[in-house]
Write a protein that holds these residues in place. Structure first.
Motif, mmCIF file in Angstrom:
data_model
loop_
_atom_site.group_PDB
_atom_site.id
_atom_site.type_symbol
_atom_site.label_atom_id
_atom_site.label_comp_id
_atom_site.label_asym_id
_atom_site.label_seq_id
_atom_site.Cartn_x
_atom_site.Cartn_y
_atom_site.Cartn_z
ATOM 1 N N GLN A 130 0.833 -1.202 0.000
ATOM 2 C CA GLN A 130 0.000 0.000 0.000
ATOM 3 C C GLN A 130 0.866 1.250 0.000
ATOM 4 O O GLN A 130 0.969 1.951 0.993
ATOM 5 C CB GLN A 130 -0.954 -0.009 1.188
ATOM 6 C CG GLN A 130 -2.020 -1.056 1.093
ATOM 7 C CD GLN A 130 -2.996 -0.972 2.255
ATOM 8 O OE1 GLN A 130 -2.776 -0.255 3.211
ATOM 9 N NE2 GLN A 130 -4.065 -1.729 2.156
ATOM 10 N N SER B 121 0.403 3.735 -2.290
ATOM 11 C CA SER B 121 -0.411 4.871 -2.708
ATOM 12 C C SER B 121 -1.635 4.999 -1.810
ATOM 13 O O SER B 121 -2.081 4.024 -1.200
ATOM 14 C CB SER B 121 -0.859 4.692 -4.164
ATOM 15 O OG SER B 121 -1.682 3.558 -4.267
ATOM 16 N N HIS B 122 -2.135 6.216 -1.741
ATOM 17 C CA HIS B 122 -3.304 6.495 -0.919
ATOM 18 C C HIS B 122 -4.327 7.213 -1.778
ATOM 19 O O HIS B 122 -3.981 8.096 -2.562
ATOM 20 C CB HIS B 122 -2.934 7.371 0.276
ATOM 21 C CG HIS B 122 -1.900 6.757 1.164
ATOM 22 N ND1 HIS B 122 -2.201 5.739 2.037
ATOM 23 C CD2 HIS B 122 -0.584 7.006 1.303
ATOM 24 C CE1 HIS B 122 -1.099 5.390 2.687
ATOM 25 N NE2 HIS B 122 -0.099 6.141 2.251
ATOM 26 N N GLU B 123 -5.568 6.843 -1.621
ATOM 27 C CA GLU B 123 -6.641 7.489 -2.364
ATOM 28 C C GLU B 123 -7.000 8.786 -1.660
ATOM 29 O O GLU B 123 -7.415 8.798 -0.501
ATOM 30 C CB GLU B 123 -7.863 6.574 -2.429
ATOM 31 C CG GLU B 123 -8.966 7.129 -3.269
ATOM 32 C CD GLU B 123 -10.112 6.174 -3.410
ATOM 33 O OE1 GLU B 123 -11.246 6.661 -3.403
ATOM 34 O OE2 GLU B 123 -9.882 4.952 -3.515
ATOM 35 N N LEU B 124 -6.840 9.898 -2.377
ATOM 36 C CA LEU B 124 -7.135 11.200 -1.796
ATOM 37 C C LEU B 124 -8.603 11.568 -1.967
ATOM 38 O O LEU B 124 -9.215 12.136 -1.083
ATOM 39 C CB LEU B 124 -6.256 12.275 -2.423
ATOM 40 C CG LEU B 124 -4.760 12.111 -2.206
ATOM 41 C CD1 LEU B 124 -4.001 13.180 -2.964
ATOM 42 C CD2 LEU B 124 -4.427 12.152 -0.733
ATOM 43 N N ALA B 125 -9.137 11.249 -3.143
ATOM 44 C CA ALA B 125 -10.544 11.562 -3.419
ATOM 45 C C ALA B 125 -11.035 10.632 -4.515
ATOM 46 O O ALA B 125 -10.263 10.161 -5.350
ATOM 47 C CB ALA B 125 -10.693 13.003 -3.860
ATOM 48 N N SER B 126 -12.314 10.361 -4.493
ATOM 49 C CA SER B 126 -12.904 9.581 -5.571
ATOM 50 C C SER B 126 -14.240 10.189 -5.937
ATOM 51 O O SER B 126 -14.896 10.825 -5.111
ATOM 52 C CB SER B 126 -13.082 8.116 -5.168
ATOM 53 O OG SER B 126 -14.034 8.021 -4.143
ATOM 54 N N CYS B 127 -14.610 10.016 -7.190
ATOM 55 C CA CYS B 127 -15.851 10.589 -7.698
ATOM 56 C C CYS B 127 -16.446 9.611 -8.696
ATOM 57 O O CYS B 127 -15.739 9.091 -9.567
ATOM 58 C CB CYS B 127 -15.557 11.929 -8.362
ATOM 59 S SG CYS B 127 -17.001 12.711 -9.044
#
Length: 143
Positions: free
Chosen positions: A18, A20-26
């Motif tokens: 892990q 990478s980290h998800e900052l935002a999703s749409c």
């Protein structure tokens, strides 16, 4: 004991993977607009190519919608995004795409200076990028 050693190895491997980290999703489930790519056709294949302009496109689309749906068809909002030679790209409210494409398909066309003119739908999509990406695919397989 082997089981507890395996779980610590798995936990270490999971933590390491892990990075990478998800900052935002749409998620866009229902876009407001749909897009159409139309091409003008003439009754004579030997006729030189007709150059469209935005006013002609709007006029032809309005005629097709009025013929197919009556006065209610003329209320459908059509935005001309681009006109390039005999091709044009339009933005239509997503809920009206089915009625619009049916009207264009059923439109009998018009006669100008003895030349029959009508539209062919080259493609429709909820996403403009996928529609624009189709330009030139015909040449790929026919030449």
């Amino acid at each position: 004991m082997a089981a507890s050693g395996d779980t610590s190895v798995l936990a270490a491997a999971k933590a390491k993977s892990q990075k990478s980290h998800e900052l935002a999703s749409c998620v866009l489930k229902d876009p407001v607009f749909s897009y159409a790519h139309l091409q003008i056709l003439t009754g004579n294949p030997h006729q030189e190519a007709i150059e469209l302009d935005a006013l002609q496109v709007r006029s032809y689309c309005t005629a097709a919608l009025q013929q197919f749906l009556g006065i209610a068809g003329t209320a459908i909002s059509i935005d001309t995004l681009k006109v390039d030679g005999a091709d044009c790209w339009l933005r239509i409210p997503r809920d009206n795409l089915g009625a619009f494409s049916a009207a264009i398909t059923a439109w009998r066309g018009t006669n100008e200076n003895g030349v029959h003119i009508t539209f062919q739908i080259k493609g429709c999509s909820d996403w403009l990028g996928s529609l624009v990406g189709r330009v030139g695919q015909d040449a790929l397989w026919t030449k």
